[in-house]
Design an enzyme around this catalytic site. Structure first.
Site, PDB file in Angstrom:
ATOM      1  N   ASN A   7      42.644  26.350  53.534  1.00 38.93           N
ATOM      2  CA  ASN A   7      43.010  27.762  53.520  1.00 38.93           C
ATOM      3  C   ASN A   7      41.724  28.529  53.831  1.00 38.93           C
ATOM      4  O   ASN A   7      40.865  28.684  52.968  1.00 38.93           O
ATOM      5  CB  ASN A   7      43.561  28.110  52.135  1.00 38.93           C
ATOM      6  CG  ASN A   7      43.947  29.569  52.018  1.00 38.93           C
ATOM      7  OD1 ASN A   7      43.715  30.364  52.933  1.00 38.93           O
ATOM      8  ND2 ASN A   7      44.532  29.928  50.898  1.00 38.93           N
ATOM      9  N   ARG A  91      46.776  26.742  56.191  1.00 40.27           N
ATOM     10  CA  ARG A  91      47.555  27.925  55.861  1.00 40.27           C
ATOM     11  C   ARG A  91      47.207  28.979  56.905  1.00 40.27           C
ATOM     12  O   ARG A  91      46.026  29.306  57.080  1.00 40.27           O
ATOM     13  CB  ARG A  91      47.181  28.422  54.470  1.00 40.27           C
ATOM     14  CG  ARG A  91      47.882  29.706  54.161  1.00 40.27           C
ATOM     15  CD  ARG A  91      47.262  30.397  52.982  1.00 40.27           C
ATOM     16  NE  ARG A  91      48.003  31.624  52.729  1.00 40.27           N
ATOM     17  CZ  ARG A  91      47.491  32.678  52.123  1.00 40.27           C
ATOM     18  NH1 ARG A  91      46.246  32.669  51.705  1.00 40.27           N
ATOM     19  NH2 ARG A  91      48.212  33.744  51.934  1.00 40.27           N
ATOM     20  N   HIS A 180      53.554  35.406  51.583  1.00 47.14           N
ATOM     21  CA  HIS A 180      53.778  34.464  50.464  1.00 47.14           C
ATOM     22  C   HIS A 180      54.976  33.554  50.742  1.00 47.14           C
ATOM     23  O   HIS A 180      55.583  33.019  49.807  1.00 47.14           O
ATOM     24  CB  HIS A 180      54.084  35.203  49.139  1.00 47.14           C
ATOM     25  CG  HIS A 180      52.933  35.938  48.543  1.00 47.14           C
ATOM     26  ND1 HIS A 180      53.088  37.108  47.858  1.00 47.14           N
ATOM     27  CD2 HIS A 180      51.609  35.663  48.507  1.00 47.14           C
ATOM     28  CE1 HIS A 180      51.919  37.526  47.417  1.00 47.14           C
ATOM     29  NE2 HIS A 180      50.986  36.668  47.814  1.00 47.14           N
ATOM     30  N   LEU A 208      54.034  36.648  41.463  1.00 48.30           N
ATOM     31  CA  LEU A 208      53.223  37.727  40.875  1.00 48.30           C
ATOM     32  C   LEU A 208      51.819  37.209  40.598  1.00 48.30           C
ATOM     33  O   LEU A 208      51.619  36.375  39.720  1.00 48.30           O
ATOM     34  CB  LEU A 208      53.870  38.209  39.564  1.00 48.30           C
ATOM     35  CG  LEU A 208      55.359  38.566  39.632  1.00 48.30           C
ATOM     36  CD1 LEU A 208      55.910  38.834  38.244  1.00 48.30           C
ATOM     37  CD2 LEU A 208      55.595  39.764  40.544  1.00 48.30           C
ATOM     38  N   ASN A 210      47.397  38.187  42.098  1.00 52.09           N
ATOM     39  CA  ASN A 210      46.582  39.306  42.581  1.00 52.09           C
ATOM     40  C   ASN A 210      47.335  40.077  43.645  1.00 52.09           C
ATOM     41  O   ASN A 210      47.314  41.289  43.691  1.00 52.09           O
ATOM     42  CB  ASN A 210      45.258  38.788  43.135  1.00 52.09           C
ATOM     43  CG  ASN A 210      44.277  38.548  42.018  1.00 52.09           C
ATOM     44  OD1 ASN A 210      44.237  39.308  41.046  1.00 52.09           O
ATOM     45  ND2 ASN A 210      43.513  37.477  42.131  1.00 52.09           N
ATOM     46  N   GLY A 211      47.977  39.305  44.537  1.00 56.42           N
ATOM     47  CA  GLY A 211      48.940  39.877  45.467  1.00 56.42           C
ATOM     48  C   GLY A 211      50.317  39.494  44.949  1.00 56.42           C
ATOM     49  O   GLY A 211      50.477  38.400  44.412  1.00 56.42           O
ATOM     50  N   ARG A 240      46.122  46.570  45.095  1.00 56.17           N
ATOM     51  CA  ARG A 240      46.939  47.194  46.157  1.00 56.17           C
ATOM     52  C   ARG A 240      48.040  48.049  45.544  1.00 56.17           C
ATOM     53  O   ARG A 240      48.641  47.684  44.540  1.00 56.17           O
ATOM     54  CB  ARG A 240      47.592  46.105  47.019  1.00 56.17           C
ATOM     55  CG  ARG A 240      46.658  45.527  48.056  1.00 56.17           C
ATOM     56  CD  ARG A 240      47.278  44.348  48.763  1.00 56.17           C
ATOM     57  NE  ARG A 240      46.765  43.099  48.245  1.00 56.17           N
ATOM     58  CZ  ARG A 240      47.225  41.894  48.580  1.00 56.17           C
ATOM     59  NH1 ARG A 240      48.220  41.779  49.437  1.00 56.17           N
ATOM     60  NH2 ARG A 240      46.689  40.814  48.076  1.00 56.17           N
ATOM     61  N   ASP A 282      42.689  42.668  36.786  1.00 58.02           N
ATOM     62  CA  ASP A 282      43.066  41.389  36.191  1.00 58.02           C
ATOM     63  C   ASP A 282      44.075  41.605  35.059  1.00 58.02           C
ATOM     64  O   ASP A 282      43.785  42.309  34.097  1.00 58.02           O
ATOM     65  CB  ASP A 282      41.781  40.721  35.650  1.00 58.02           C
ATOM     66  CG  ASP A 282      42.025  39.285  35.270  1.00 58.02           C
ATOM     67  OD1 ASP A 282      42.926  39.034  34.454  1.00 58.02           O
ATOM     68  OD2 ASP A 282      41.296  38.424  35.783  1.00 58.02           O
ATOM     69  N   ARG A 284      45.084  39.782  32.706  1.00 63.46           N
ATOM     70  CA  ARG A 284      44.670  39.360  31.352  1.00 63.46           C
ATOM     71  C   ARG A 284      43.953  40.493  30.624  1.00 63.46           C
ATOM     72  O   ARG A 284      44.220  40.777  29.459  1.00 63.46           O
ATOM     73  CB  ARG A 284      43.735  38.148  31.428  1.00 63.46           C
ATOM     74  CG  ARG A 284      44.475  36.844  31.552  1.00 63.46           C
ATOM     75  CD  ARG A 284      43.557  35.753  31.943  1.00 63.46           C
ATOM     76  NE  ARG A 284      43.017  36.002  33.286  1.00 63.46           N
ATOM     77  CZ  ARG A 284      42.576  35.050  34.089  1.00 63.46           C
ATOM     78  NH1 ARG A 284      42.579  33.807  33.701  1.00 63.46           N
ATOM     79  NH2 ARG A 284      42.129  35.335  35.297  1.00 63.46           N
ATOM     80  N   ILE A 331      50.298  35.625  37.386  1.00 59.60           N
ATOM     81  CA  ILE A 331      50.922  36.469  36.364  1.00 59.60           C
ATOM     82  C   ILE A 331      52.319  35.941  36.022  1.00 59.60           C
ATOM     83  O   ILE A 331      52.678  35.796  34.852  1.00 59.60           O
ATOM     84  CB  ILE A 331      51.010  37.941  36.852  1.00 59.60           C
ATOM     85  CG1 ILE A 331      49.602  38.508  37.107  1.00 59.60           C
ATOM     86  CG2 ILE A 331      51.767  38.797  35.857  1.00 59.60           C
ATOM     87  CD1 ILE A 331      49.583  39.894  37.744  1.00 59.60           C
ATOM     88  N   GLY A 332      53.088  35.623  37.054  1.00 60.22           N
ATOM     89  CA  GLY A 332      54.463  35.150  36.847  1.00 60.22           C
ATOM     90  C   GLY A 332      54.512  33.908  35.974  1.00 60.22           C
ATOM     91  O   GLY A 332      55.395  33.760  35.122  1.00 60.22           O
ATOM     92  N   GLU A 384      51.675  25.761  47.076  1.00 53.76           N
ATOM     93  CA  GLU A 384      51.691  26.003  48.523  1.00 53.76           C
ATOM     94  C   GLU A 384      51.027  24.858  49.283  1.00 53.76           C
ATOM     95  O   GLU A 384      51.453  24.492  50.375  1.00 53.76           O
ATOM     96  CB  GLU A 384      50.984  27.324  48.831  1.00 53.76           C
ATOM     97  CG  GLU A 384      51.781  28.515  48.332  1.00 53.76           C
ATOM     98  CD  GLU A 384      50.948  29.768  48.129  1.00 53.76           C
ATOM     99  OE1 GLU A 384      50.964  30.612  49.014  1.00 53.76           O
ATOM    100  OE2 GLU A 384      50.291  29.885  47.079  1.00 53.76           O
TER     101      GLU A 384
HETATM  102  P1  AMP Z   1      46.823  34.491  41.411  1.00 58.69           P
HETATM  103  O1  AMP Z   1      46.496  35.491  42.467  1.00 58.69           O
HETATM  104  O2  AMP Z   1      48.174  33.864  41.603  1.00 58.69           O
HETATM  105  O3  AMP Z   1      45.739  33.492  41.171  1.00 58.69           O
HETATM  106  O4  AMP Z   1      46.959  35.310  40.030  1.00 58.69           O
HETATM  107  C1  AMP Z   1      45.891  36.021  39.487  1.00 58.69           C
HETATM  108  C2  AMP Z   1      46.441  36.938  38.394  1.00 58.69           C
HETATM  109  O5  AMP Z   1      47.031  36.137  37.356  1.00 58.69           O
HETATM  110  C3  AMP Z   1      45.364  37.787  37.722  1.00 58.69           C
HETATM  111  O6  AMP Z   1      45.828  39.115  37.548  1.00 58.69           O
HETATM  112  C4  AMP Z   1      45.234  37.129  36.358  1.00 58.69           C
HETATM  113  O7  AMP Z   1      44.852  38.058  35.380  1.00 58.69           O
HETATM  114  C5  AMP Z   1      46.664  36.675  36.108  1.00 58.69           C
HETATM  115  N1  AMP Z   1      46.704  35.721  35.016  1.00 58.69           N
HETATM  116  C6  AMP Z   1      46.159  34.479  34.970  1.00 58.69           C
HETATM  117  N2  AMP Z   1      46.327  33.946  33.730  1.00 58.69           N
HETATM  118  C7  AMP Z   1      46.973  34.880  32.987  1.00 58.69           C
HETATM  119  C8  AMP Z   1      47.430  34.948  31.630  1.00 58.69           C
HETATM  120  N3  AMP Z   1      47.238  33.935  30.801  1.00 58.69           N
HETATM  121  N4  AMP Z   1      48.081  36.065  31.224  1.00 58.69           N
HETATM  122  C9  AMP Z   1      48.276  37.096  32.058  1.00 58.69           C
HETATM  123  N5  AMP Z   1      47.860  37.103  33.353  1.00 58.69           N
HETATM  124  C10 AMP Z   1      47.225  36.012  33.809  1.00 58.69           C
END
Ligand code: AMP
Length: 416
Positions: A7, A91, A180, A208, A210-211, A240, A282, A284, A331-332, A384
């Site tokens: 990627n 990718r 995605h 869900l 970062n994007g 975004r 973020d 978290r 997030i999801g 992916e």
């Molecule tokens: P990704 O782009 O799929 O890697 O997702 C990144 C997002 O996932 C960021 O906003 C992180 O804060 C969120 N994330 C990762 N672990 C957790 C968690 N335990 N609780 C809430 N959000 C999380």
């Protein structure tokens, strides 16, 4: 068959190396800050081998050669020679209207990718740079491209057209493409396996991270998705904005006396969770601050939940029903608080929640709706890289079979 999945971003390369016999990840890692003197190289082998280096990495050619050197390293490597790499899968972000599935990369595909640079100026050029770097490092090794947009190529016109003058579509290909796609495809296929065969299964997949984007998937085909011409439309994301009235842009530009480039930067890098909360992109941190009573963090969380709920409602309406909802992405997969809130607010759909399953992170892939729920709700960690590796394997096998079938003819037509 062993496959390297890459990627390639403008200054980064993420990679996974898989043995397709058992789909095991033999090694993975990333190269970051390519072009800098203090670039970061990370490598992890499946037996616990690790390399972490801060070193100058001039360009993608050097990055790819470093990945190959680590894979074949005497102490840390997982293969003894690059000859063991059967193929490389990439990718690729934007396939435009040209690609509705993964393809073996040849001269014509590279030409088309170049023609698509305008549609994805930040993403497609580094994707092609990565392809050329592999060509140089592993000459003759087949390469495959898997497109983020491809899964959404089944959307009907009513979903993919914008209500702009039709000439904008005809002349400039301005339409919804969606992104995605590889993730939406993986989790929807997995949900169909987990839920069992049913005709016309209606799924809403929520990626869900970062994007973020949602897709409405009917009978295995994407019929709508929330990202559009670019990955800016739709959900509230880390930085975004997602959906905003386009009338806002000239207004802000004139009031703030800022340029098109500045408003684009505002929408892409300073909006979303970060823009609303003023704290972080973020999730978290947003959840932590919300628990500490920070009102702007709570507002950012509530707005994201509200936007998510509106899209789920919209896609249930678009498909005239919904059988399953899938959560994936950082997030999801990891925010039980968000899932709980959005699902409780969707009780009109007959959704009930299995609270224990929702909180049980250790289980990974699981059903989180109650036994009496009218809609099944699943958490399915996305993968992916596995989709790219499987597509690459299938295309290489097809190519080899094609060659085998042609072989007798070739033998028969030799001069002697
Ligand atoms: P990704 O782009 O799929 O890697 O997702 C990144 C997002 O996932 C960021 O906003 C992180 O804060 C969120 N994330 C990762 N672990 C957790 C968690 N335990 N609780 C809430 N959000 C999380």
């Amino acid at each position: 068959m062993k496959i390297l999945v890459l990627n390639c971003g403008s200054s980064s390369v993420k990679y996974q190396f898989l043995d397709m016999q058992d789909e095991k990840v033999l090694a993975k890692g990333k190269v970051e800050r390519i072009g800098m003197d203090d670039a970061i190289f990370e490598y992890k082998g499946s037996a616990g081998q690790e390399i972490k280096e801060v070193t100058p990495i001039l360009d993608h050619n050097v990055a790819v050669r470093k990945v190959l050197a680590a894979l074949t390293d005497k102490e840390h490597g997982v293969i003894s020679s690059p000859d063991e790499i059967t193929a490389v899968g990439h990718r690729v972000v934007h396939g435009g209207e040209a690609f509705s599935g993964s393809v073996i990369i040849d001269h014509e595909v590279k030409r088309t990718l170049r023609a698509l640079f305008d549609l994805a100026p930040l993403h497609n050029p580094p994707n092609l740079t990565g392809i050329l770097a592999v060509e140089a490092a592993l000459p003759g090794v087949p390469q495959c491209g898997t497109f983020d947009t491809a899964f959404h190529s089944t959307m009907p016109e009513v979903a993919y057209l914008y209500a702009l003058p039709y000439a904008m579509y005809k002349r400039h290909k301005v339409r919804r493409y969606g992104f995605h796609g590889t993730s939406h495809r993986y989790v929807s296929e997995r949900a169909m396996q987990l839920m069992g065969p049913r005709p016309n299964l209606k799924l809403i997949t929520c990626h869900l991270g970062n994007g973020s984007s949602l897709a409405a998937v009917m009978d295995g085909k994407s019929v709508d998705t929330s990202m559009g011409f670019t990955p800016l439309e739709g959900m509230i994301m880390g930085t975004r904005s997602g959906d905003v009235d386009p009338g806002v842009f000239p207004y802000i530009m004139s009031r703030e006396e800022i340029s098109m480039a500045e408003i684009s930067s505002m929408l892409n890098k300073h909006s979303g969770l970060l823009g609303i909360s003023g704290i972080s992109s973020d999730m978290r941190q947003i959840e932590e601050e919300m628990e500490n009573g920070n009102p702007r963090a709570k507002l950012a969380f509530d707005m994201l939940e509200y936007r998510l709920r509106k899209y789920i409602g919209a896609y249930a309406a678009a498909m005239n029903g919904v059988d399953g909802i899938v959560f994936t992405g950082g997030i999801g997969e990891n925010s039980p608080v968000l899932r709980e809130k959005v699902l409780r607010n969707l009780s009109f759909l007959g959704i009930t929640l299995d609270e224990v399953a929702n909180l049980d992170r250790a289980r990974g892939e699981r059903r989180i709706s109650g036994p009496d729920s009218k809609v099944e709700v699943w958490v399915i960690p996305t993968n992916e890289e596995l989709v790219i590796a499987r597509d690459t394997r299938d295309l290489v096998l097809q190519m080899q079979q094609g060659k085998d079938q042609r072989e007798p003819d070739l033998v028969g037509t030799t001069a002697d």
